[in-house]
Design a protein around this motif. Sequence first.
Motif, mmCIF file in Angstrom:
data_model
loop_
_atom_site.group_PDB
_atom_site.id
_atom_site.type_symbol
_atom_site.label_atom_id
_atom_site.label_comp_id
_atom_site.label_asym_id
_atom_site.label_seq_id
_atom_site.Cartn_x
_atom_site.Cartn_y
_atom_site.Cartn_z
ATOM 1 N N ILE B 6 -3.757 -25.712 -29.987
ATOM 2 C CA ILE B 6 -2.477 -25.293 -29.412
ATOM 3 C C ILE B 6 -2.705 -24.439 -28.169
ATOM 4 N N SER B 7 -3.689 -23.545 -28.248
ATOM 5 C CA SER B 7 -3.979 -22.709 -27.075
ATOM 6 C C SER B 7 -4.427 -23.569 -25.909
ATOM 7 N N ASN B 10 -1.334 -25.224 -24.371
ATOM 8 C CA ASN B 10 -0.513 -24.296 -23.609
ATOM 9 C C ASN B 10 -1.252 -23.784 -22.383
ATOM 10 N N TYR B 14 0.094 -23.979 -18.468
ATOM 11 C CA TYR B 14 0.104 -22.815 -17.597
ATOM 12 C C TYR B 14 -0.841 -23.034 -16.417
ATOM 13 N N ARG B 120 18.361 -22.094 -17.049
ATOM 14 C CA ARG B 120 17.823 -22.582 -18.318
ATOM 15 C C ARG B 120 17.283 -24.006 -18.188
ATOM 16 N N GLY B 134 2.513 -27.877 -37.304
ATOM 17 C CA GLY B 134 3.742 -27.129 -37.566
ATOM 18 C C GLY B 134 4.319 -26.395 -36.379
ATOM 19 N N ALA B 135 3.621 -26.428 -35.230
ATOM 20 C CA ALA B 135 4.180 -25.782 -34.046
ATOM 21 C C ALA B 135 4.715 -26.844 -33.104
ATOM 22 N N ASN B 136 5.922 -26.594 -32.600
ATOM 23 C CA ASN B 136 6.523 -27.576 -31.701
ATOM 24 C C ASN B 136 5.871 -27.526 -30.339
ATOM 25 N N PRO B 138 7.319 -28.267 -26.819
ATOM 26 C CA PRO B 138 8.610 -28.626 -26.242
ATOM 27 C C PRO B 138 8.487 -29.710 -25.167
ATOM 28 N N ARG B 141 7.732 -28.683 -21.542
ATOM 29 C CA ARG B 141 6.339 -28.447 -21.142
ATOM 30 C C ARG B 141 5.665 -29.770 -20.813
ATOM 31 N N GLY B 208 10.710 -21.506 -12.885
ATOM 32 C CA GLY B 208 11.786 -20.534 -12.970
ATOM 33 C C GLY B 208 12.462 -20.521 -14.322
ATOM 34 N N ASN B 209 12.564 -21.676 -14.948
ATOM 35 C CA ASN B 209 13.179 -21.674 -16.283
ATOM 36 C C ASN B 209 12.159 -21.687 -17.411
ATOM 37 N N TYR B 210 10.906 -21.968 -17.056
ATOM 38 C CA TYR B 210 9.826 -21.818 -18.048
ATOM 39 C C TYR B 210 9.561 -20.329 -18.239
ATOM 40 N N GLN B 211 9.620 -19.591 -17.126
ATOM 41 C CA GLN B 211 9.580 -18.133 -17.230
ATOM 42 C C GLN B 211 11.004 -17.615 -16.984
#
Lengths: 415, 315, 431
Positions: B6-7, B10, B14, B120, B134-136, B138, B141, B208-211
């Motif tokens: 997962i890391s 993500n 990023y 948003r 178990g972690a979505n 999105p 992303r 802008g909407n991710y952060q």
Amino acid sequence: MTKSLCRLFCGVAVLGLLFAGRPATAEDTIKIGYVDPFSGPFASGGDEFLKIFKVLFDRQNAKGGALGKKFELVPFDDKLQPAEALIALKNITDQNIPFIMQCTGSNVGAALIDGVSKHNARNPDNRVLYLNCGALATELTNEKCDFWQFRFAGNVEMRAAARIKSLPKDVTKVYLLNQDYLFGQSIQHDTKKWLEKLRPDIQIVGDELMPFGKVQDFSSYVTKIKASGAQSVLTGNYNRDLNLLIKAAVDAGLDVRFDTYLAHLIGGPTAIGAAGENRLTSVYEYSGNVPVDLKVADAEKFGTDWRSSHETDFSTLNFMTMLDMLAKAIDKAGSTDALKVALALEDMHTKDMVGQENIMRKEDHQLLMPYYVGVFSKDVKYDSEHTGFGWKTVMTASAAELTLPTVCKMKRPAS
Amino acid sequence: MEIVLISLLNGLVYGMLLFMLASGLTLIFSMMGVLNFAHASIYMIGAYLAFTVSQVLGFFPALIIAPILCGLLGAAIEIYGLRRVHHNGHIAELLFTFGLVFIIQRGVQMTWGMLPMAYRVPAILDFPLFTVYGANFPAYRGFMLLISAGMLLATWLLLKKTRIGLIIQAALTHPQMASSLGHNVPMVFTIVFAGGCLLAGLAGVIGGNYQTTEPGMAEAMGPIVFVVVVFGGLGSLAGCFIASIVMGVIQTFAVVIDYSFIDFLKPLGISVTADNLLTEILTVPVARIGALLPFAMMILILLFRPRGLLGTRDT
Amino acid sequence: MNGAFGKSWLWIAAVAFALLLPWCFYDFHTARHSGFMLSMLSQMGMMIILALSYNMLLGQAGLFSLCHATFFGIGGYATVHFLNAAGDGDLPLPMEIIPLLGGFSGLGLAIIFGYMATKQRATAFAMITLGIGELMATAALMFHHFFGGEGGVSTNRMIDHSLFGLTYASGVQVYYLILAWTLIATLAMFFLTKTPLGRMANATRDNFERAQFMGYDPRVVRFLQFSLSGLFAGIGGALYAITYEIVTFDALAGPLSANALLMAYIGGTTVFGGPVLGAVLITLLQSGVSLMSNSWLVYVGVLFISMVIFAPSGIAGLIMGHKPILRAGKLGQLVVPYIRVLVPGLLLVLGFVGLVELTSFLTIGAAQGKTLVLGGNKIDVHATMPWLVSAIALFGGGAWLRIEARHFRRVWDGLMADLKSADGKAERVLA
């Protein structure tokens, strides 16, 4: 070259006269010097507070001010820098303004406590009183307490006590995430202290400090929280550090409560939005729904008036209480002399707008005031920042409940 | 194991966002020698413009309009500002962009106010794409990954397959030579600067909407983008790409590591009981300093390899 | 000879002026100096040291550092601890010597970081210093033992130990202490530029390879220059600690490093005294103009940008440009053209300030309940008149300035050409 240099120096002199050379004539208003950031990246806080004080000063003056004079706010921009705040303090004492007020940043707060204390010791004829309306670090009314400072906002420990009291019985596993600087560290410390005291059944499954304002992606924190099996995230984060955390948690489908200290701050509800429904809680001084619960019509009207002209919420009832107490103290002292007003403020009991008891404790000059804990919900009469969600109060902690011991050993002036 | 996966995912998202910002800066920096301090400010303008446009026309038109506006703004800055400063040297150019930061900051505050915008993720992209342990993950992303990968491909094609791309590449490594061969280097400069700002604007739209979209967002992103550019090396988009991903992944991974220096010393039989500055430093877990690792890594690589990871010439 | 004398005369005049300045702001009714002016002047003193020591890197050695505040801040923190020790009686040193200890702390740290950073130059050097600055600023927030966290470390400057029997209770005594140390530091930095080290620093800036061929190791030169600038920055930090009696992480954070750069550049890096002018101007803007307008950062930004575009050698560079004309005694011929430029220039500035303030009041100030007041008259920001006037002043002034600037340019170029041909004639006569 000589000429230009002379010209420059003359310019300096003229500019200086402009600022400093105001004659000290008889004052027809009671001035309060207000020091906060109004420019740069932190300007949003000072800007918002200015709007609030505008309304509150008008209200106080409509009630007659104090000693028959009106209050006047004199803002100074400190850029959230202690050095600039101390220069502003000099400016305030030059103009013989008897009160200095500051609401943002414990770094500036600590500098002002020190600066005001030394100034008053060295210039007994030109004393000034520091009204702290939002530098929250617990130590400012404990180890660093001072006779010339009055804090009109609950310190971190009072908030921590209210925060832990409000945790529902079925929460048994919590995760602590805080910012790695004085404020976050003292929230971490006090949260743990009160968890131990009030809820020994709760297990702390994670305890973490994160760099202040530096984290861009919170998803790894979310992963860690998920792996820890926590039911609730207890956090003192605010602004960006809180908004990004909640966003990342919602994105990852993390199903936990967010029991925060400061989610209600200006801009928080807008940034979080629906992501916080029914699982975001916060500890606040006031919200538009408090008078609805307590059935105080006047206060509710104040709220609707406020909403008709402002995009944001009015949540700093303690500012209003501060002005009330100050006016009362000035009237009682019969002058704006810092020492007389300070003595009049000590041990003052007053009722705030919704009728709750507020006490200015003599030992440490900390205002003992009620706190409310609320959940971000659709089921409210007044929403926050037009998001459709508002703060629904789930617990009230009265001033008496939040009267905590202090270690303050105050040096009192001789006369 | 699941944390690693997962890391990694993500970190990748990023890192790609970082790359989108950093690639433009690398191009500008390599060609013009200008460390553009205002690059993150353009990113902020991109986010704000995207918010305003998406209020009127919706998110997808904003995805196209806002970056173009940022590109035009960049072109204007280059033509009316930087070009006039160019002959005064690099420090003058740098200070020019430095002054821009102040103006843009206050300008944004005066135009949009001081508070965060309710910008948003569009509803159509607001659903979980898939679930890992178990972690979505999105969909937005995934969309960000798609956009940045598409941008990477487009930039690569532009640089490798078109004439202007070849000139830019030549000017990247040998600016004087390209100019001597009769290419209109100032024009290339304008194109590169505008292109870099366009990419920053695009990053702003999807970032802008991710952060959160607020006046402080430029300050938050600025330094890290510099680090990526310098770490990756001058004149190398590939180095920039690797640096972005490495920095993204390192920052997300560091959070998971709860060890401190003292844990490495423990097997040697060393433990600390005293309470002073040294023990305070020794007992800080890596997770607490995760966000600082990029700076430490940048210092390290510059000490031993001043041209950066894949840099083609000294900085 | 005459030139050197003229220069030292200028410096003496400046010092005499600085000595007298506090008494211009003396209120005879309350028998008090203006505390605000004293603070601002003290702030100028320490900023002058900071800017001059920064210029040892930027102007004299061509090193673009982004962590100069680190040494300033560490000098401040160390001084607070020294003062506390002195107050407890553990450090038997008079107040007047303590800034030197702060300087040595800055020197120590600069030796460590300088050893790392000065191995590289140009951008690599700049980025290493950026990294160091960020790391130190964050460390100051994280570690409490030395830095005291967000609240910083406070002290009391009345340590009751002075060479001259002073208590340093009043701001004016502190001001004279700062003035003395500013003078000492400025003189020391000035004489450093005359030493072989200072000359070699210039050489490594101008031509790195040739400096190497001369048998000097440019790295050592840079390292020494970096360390010494750390020493002076540390002294500046010590004065900060003495003035404010508290040091927080802001004293070593990025904004102050940026300020050092801006002061040095605006003042002019090519002339030794340039950063002094920059420090005075920036402090005035920061502490003075910010009292009048919350948009002061915009003005700072615009000032920088216009300096960078139109006067890259800074204020000092502009002034020095007049030297040959002054020497030829033709400065008088520039007075009329200057006035002709000044009028539209002023109009342009007024128009710009008007527009910025109107916008700022329309969007931000109105909600804060402030009204724009000009010369005692309230100005309605919703009326068209003020907007129109400002816009006309801005654009009309701009267009007019363009014309006048062209005229000025012609006069200037003519004067310069005259001087050149006069020089040429003189040479021919001599030959």
